[in-house]
Design a protein around this motif. Structure first.
Motif, PDB file in Angstrom:
ATOM      1  N   ALA A 139     -14.694  13.438   3.818  1.00 52.16           N
ATOM      2  CA  ALA A 139     -14.847  14.236   5.032  1.00 52.16           C
ATOM      3  C   ALA A 139     -16.305  14.178   5.455  1.00 52.16           C
ATOM      4  CB  ALA A 139     -14.424  15.682   4.778  1.00 52.16           C
ATOM      5  N   THR A 140     -16.536  13.848   6.722  1.00 50.76           N
ATOM      6  CA  THR A 140     -17.890  13.655   7.212  1.00 50.76           C
ATOM      7  C   THR A 140     -18.088  14.409   8.514  1.00 50.76           C
ATOM      8  OG1 THR A 140     -17.716  11.383   6.367  1.00 50.76           O
ATOM      9  CG2 THR A 140     -19.637  11.893   7.701  1.00 50.76           C
ATOM     10  N   ASN A 141     -19.213  15.087   8.620  1.00 54.05           N
ATOM     11  CA  ASN A 141     -19.660  15.571   9.921  1.00 54.05           C
ATOM     12  C   ASN A 141     -21.172  15.436   9.971  1.00 54.05           C
ATOM     13  OD1 ASN A 141     -20.733  17.749   8.527  1.00 54.05           O
ATOM     14  ND2 ASN A 141     -19.238  19.224   9.266  1.00 54.05           N
ATOM     15  N   ARG A 142     -21.790  15.915  11.046  1.00 51.29           N
ATOM     16  CA  ARG A 142     -23.219  15.647  11.172  1.00 51.29           C
ATOM     17  C   ARG A 142     -24.039  16.447  10.183  1.00 51.29           C
ATOM     18  NH1 ARG A 142     -22.997  18.582  16.430  1.00 51.29           N
ATOM     19  NH2 ARG A 142     -23.673  20.717  15.973  1.00 51.29           N
ATOM     20  N   ALA A 143     -23.434  17.462   9.559  1.00 45.52           N
ATOM     21  CA  ALA A 143     -24.178  18.256   8.586  1.00 45.52           C
ATOM     22  C   ALA A 143     -24.145  17.644   7.189  1.00 45.52           C
ATOM     23  CB  ALA A 143     -23.627  19.683   8.554  1.00 45.52           C
ATOM     24  N   GLY A 144     -23.262  16.691   6.963  1.00 43.49           N
ATOM     25  CA  GLY A 144     -23.186  16.089   5.638  1.00 43.49           C
ATOM     26  C   GLY A 144     -21.805  15.536   5.372  1.00 43.49           C
ATOM     27  N   GLN A 145     -21.529  15.281   4.094  1.00 40.33           N
ATOM     28  CA  GLN A 145     -20.195  14.807   3.763  1.00 40.33           C
ATOM     29  C   GLN A 145     -19.781  15.307   2.388  1.00 40.33           C
ATOM     30  OE1 GLN A 145     -20.122  10.483   3.873  1.00 40.33           O
ATOM     31  NE2 GLN A 145     -20.192  10.398   1.651  1.00 40.33           N
ATOM     32  N   ASN A 146     -18.489  15.239   2.136  1.00 40.22           N
ATOM     33  CA  ASN A 146     -17.926  15.692   0.881  1.00 40.22           C
ATOM     34  C   ASN A 146     -16.701  14.835   0.617  1.00 40.22           C
ATOM     35  OD1 ASN A 146     -17.505  17.253  -1.406  1.00 40.22           O
ATOM     36  ND2 ASN A 146     -17.743  19.184  -0.326  1.00 40.22           N
ATOM     37  N   SER A 147     -16.306  14.742  -0.640  1.00 37.47           N
ATOM     38  CA  SER A 147     -15.146  13.917  -0.947  1.00 37.47           C
ATOM     39  C   SER A 147     -14.477  14.410  -2.220  1.00 37.47           C
ATOM     40  CB  SER A 147     -15.553  12.453  -1.106  1.00 37.47           C
ATOM     41  OG  SER A 147     -16.386  12.294  -2.236  1.00 37.47           O
ATOM     42  N   PHE A 148     -13.237  13.982  -2.409  1.00 37.76           N
ATOM     43  CA  PHE A 148     -12.567  14.192  -3.687  1.00 37.76           C
ATOM     44  C   PHE A 148     -11.789  12.926  -3.996  1.00 37.76           C
ATOM     45  CE2 PHE A 148      -9.342  15.583  -0.642  1.00 37.76           C
ATOM     46  CZ  PHE A 148      -8.199  14.962  -1.120  1.00 37.76           C
ATOM     47  N   SER A 149     -11.457  12.764  -5.255  1.00 42.52           N
ATOM     48  CA  SER A 149     -10.673  11.605  -5.675  1.00 42.52           C
ATOM     49  C   SER A 149      -9.485  12.058  -6.510  1.00 42.52           C
ATOM     50  CB  SER A 149     -11.528  10.637  -6.505  1.00 42.52           C
ATOM     51  OG  SER A 149     -12.590  10.133  -5.732  1.00 42.52           O
ATOM     52  N   LEU A 150      -8.444  11.257  -6.491  1.00 43.18           N
ATOM     53  CA  LEU A 150      -7.297  11.505  -7.357  1.00 43.18           C
ATOM     54  C   LEU A 150      -6.695  10.162  -7.713  1.00 43.18           C
ATOM     55  CD1 LEU A 150      -4.256  11.165  -5.743  1.00 43.18           C
ATOM     56  CD2 LEU A 150      -5.359  12.897  -4.384  1.00 43.18           C
ATOM     57  N   GLU A 151      -5.926  10.148  -8.791  1.00 40.76           N
ATOM     58  CA  GLU A 151      -5.257   8.919  -9.187  1.00 40.76           C
ATOM     59  C   GLU A 151      -3.784   9.010  -8.854  1.00 40.76           C
ATOM     60  OE1 GLU A 151      -4.716   5.848 -12.946  1.00 40.76           O
ATOM     61  OE2 GLU A 151      -5.670   7.798 -13.270  1.00 40.76           O
ATOM     62  N   LEU A 152      -3.267   7.962  -8.213  1.00 38.64           N
ATOM     63  CA  LEU A 152      -1.841   7.861  -7.958  1.00 38.64           C
ATOM     64  C   LEU A 152      -1.254   6.839  -8.924  1.00 38.64           C
ATOM     65  CD1 LEU A 152       0.779   8.348  -6.396  1.00 38.64           C
ATOM     66  CD2 LEU A 152       0.047   6.587  -4.785  1.00 38.64           C
ATOM     67  N   VAL A 153      -0.292   7.295  -9.730  1.00 35.80           N
ATOM     68  CA  VAL A 153       0.436   6.414 -10.640  1.00 35.80           C
ATOM     69  C   VAL A 153       1.814   6.200 -10.037  1.00 35.80           C
ATOM     70  CG1 VAL A 153       1.386   6.174 -12.965  1.00 35.80           C
ATOM     71  CG2 VAL A 153      -0.829   7.292 -12.622  1.00 35.80           C
ATOM     72  N   VAL A 154       2.215   4.937  -9.928  1.00 33.98           N
ATOM     73  CA  VAL A 154       3.532   4.619  -9.387  1.00 33.98           C
ATOM     74  C   VAL A 154       4.451   4.248 -10.554  1.00 33.98           C
ATOM     75  CG1 VAL A 154       4.855   3.100  -7.871  1.00 33.98           C
ATOM     76  CG2 VAL A 154       2.575   3.867  -7.188  1.00 33.98           C
ATOM     77  N   ALA A 155       5.478   5.071 -10.741  1.00 34.86           N
ATOM     78  CA  ALA A 155       6.427   4.836 -11.824  1.00 34.86           C
ATOM     79  C   ALA A 155       7.483   3.842 -11.354  1.00 34.86           C
ATOM     80  CB  ALA A 155       7.081   6.150 -12.234  1.00 34.86           C
ATOM     81  N   ALA A 156       7.875   2.954 -12.245  1.00 34.75           N
ATOM     82  CA  ALA A 156       8.871   1.947 -11.886  1.00 34.75           C
ATOM     83  C   ALA A 156      10.189   2.617 -11.519  1.00 34.75           C
ATOM     84  CB  ALA A 156       9.073   0.974 -13.030  1.00 34.75           C
ATOM     85  N   LYS A 157      10.904   1.959 -10.618  1.00 35.29           N
ATOM     86  CA  LYS A 157      12.228   2.461 -10.250  1.00 35.29           C
ATOM     87  C   LYS A 157      13.120   2.525 -11.471  1.00 35.29           C
ATOM     88  CE  LYS A 157      12.976   1.124  -5.453  1.00 35.29           C
ATOM     89  NZ  LYS A 157      13.215  -0.048  -4.624  1.00 35.29           N
ATOM     90  N   GLU A 158      13.948   3.566 -11.492  1.00 35.14           N
ATOM     91  CA  GLU A 158      14.970   3.631 -12.535  1.00 35.14           C
ATOM     92  C   GLU A 158      15.943   2.480 -12.264  1.00 35.14           C
ATOM     93  OE1 GLU A 158      15.085   5.935 -14.969  1.00 35.14           O
ATOM     94  OE2 GLU A 158      13.243   6.832 -14.244  1.00 35.14           O
ATOM     95  N   SER A 159      16.055   1.590 -13.248  1.00 35.72           N
ATOM     96  CA  SER A 159      17.053   0.539 -13.079  1.00 35.72           C
ATOM     97  C   SER A 159      18.223   0.925 -13.959  1.00 35.72           C
ATOM     98  CB  SER A 159      16.486  -0.805 -13.528  1.00 35.72           C
ATOM     99  OG  SER A 159      15.957  -0.698 -14.817  1.00 35.72           O
ATOM    100  N   GLY A 160      19.377   1.032 -13.394  1.00 35.97           N
ATOM    101  CA  GLY A 160      20.602   1.531 -14.017  1.00 35.97           C
ATOM    102  C   GLY A 160      20.568   1.755 -15.514  1.00 35.97           C
ATOM    103  N   PRO A 161      21.688   1.964 -16.140  1.00 39.20           N
ATOM    104  CA  PRO A 161      21.735   2.269 -17.582  1.00 39.20           C
ATOM    105  C   PRO A 161      21.317   1.099 -18.436  1.00 39.20           C
ATOM    106  CG  PRO A 161      23.946   2.157 -16.611  1.00 39.20           C
ATOM    107  CD  PRO A 161      22.967   2.022 -15.499  1.00 39.20           C
ATOM    108  N   SER A 162      21.337  -0.138 -17.894  1.00 43.92           N
ATOM    109  CA  SER A 162      21.055  -1.297 -18.726  1.00 43.92           C
ATOM    110  C   SER A 162      19.578  -1.659 -18.675  1.00 43.92           C
ATOM    111  CB  SER A 162      21.887  -2.489 -18.265  1.00 43.92           C
ATOM    112  OG  SER A 162      21.564  -2.792 -16.921  1.00 43.92           O
ATOM    113  N   SER A 163      18.700  -0.656 -18.700  1.00 41.19           N
ATOM    114  CA  SER A 163      17.269  -0.965 -18.680  1.00 41.19           C
ATOM    115  C   SER A 163      16.854  -1.445 -20.047  1.00 41.19           C
ATOM    116  CB  SER A 163      16.465   0.263 -18.280  1.00 41.19           C
ATOM    117  OG  SER A 163      16.576   1.251 -19.268  1.00 41.19           O
ATOM    118  N   GLY A 164      16.019  -2.510 -20.068  1.00 36.99           N
ATOM    119  CA  GLY A 164      15.692  -3.098 -21.348  1.00 36.99           C
ATOM    120  C   GLY A 164      14.256  -2.913 -21.624  1.00 36.99           C
TER     121      GLY A 164
END
Length: 110
Positions: free
Chosen positions: A85-110
């Motif tokens: 976030a930026t304006n003329r008075a300064g800036q600030n930020s935050f970070s986060l991690e996004l983890v993407v979990a694999a799709k559930e593949s039916g009952p025969s997941s190996g």
């Protein structure tokens, strides 16, 4: 600090933490920022700008909450997101991690 300077630098009132989202699902990051003048927000993934497209949408609601919505999430959306976030008075930020979990593949997941 000089007196009489109007405005104050962005401050995040609300910021999301690390997220784990299943592939193909919707991911939503909400944050709320204060600042004078109203800050501009930009999003980055691993230091590269996130560009709006059919799967990546940036919204601002009336109550001042900014949202980054990713639908559908893919494995290449995983990584460290930084919101600046930026304006003329300064800036600030935050970070986060996004983890993407694999799709559930039916009952025969190996």
């Amino acid at each position: 600090g000089s007196s009489g300077s109007s405005g104050f630098r962005p401050h995040f009132l609300q910021a999301p933490g690390d997220l784990t989202v299943q592939e193909g699902k919707l991911c939503r990051m909400d944050c709320k920022v204060s600042g004078l003048p109203t800050p501009d927000l930009s999003w980055q993934l691993d230091g590269k700008p996130v560009r709006p497209d059919s799967a990546h949408k940036m919204l601002v609601r009336e109550n001042g909450v900014h949202s980054l919505i990713i639908e559908p999430v893919t494995s290449r959306d995983a990584g460290i997101y930084t919101c600046i976030a930026t304006n003329r008075a300064g800036q600030n930020s935050f970070s986060l991690e996004l983890v993407v979990a694999a799709k559930e593949s039916g009952p025969s997941s190996g």
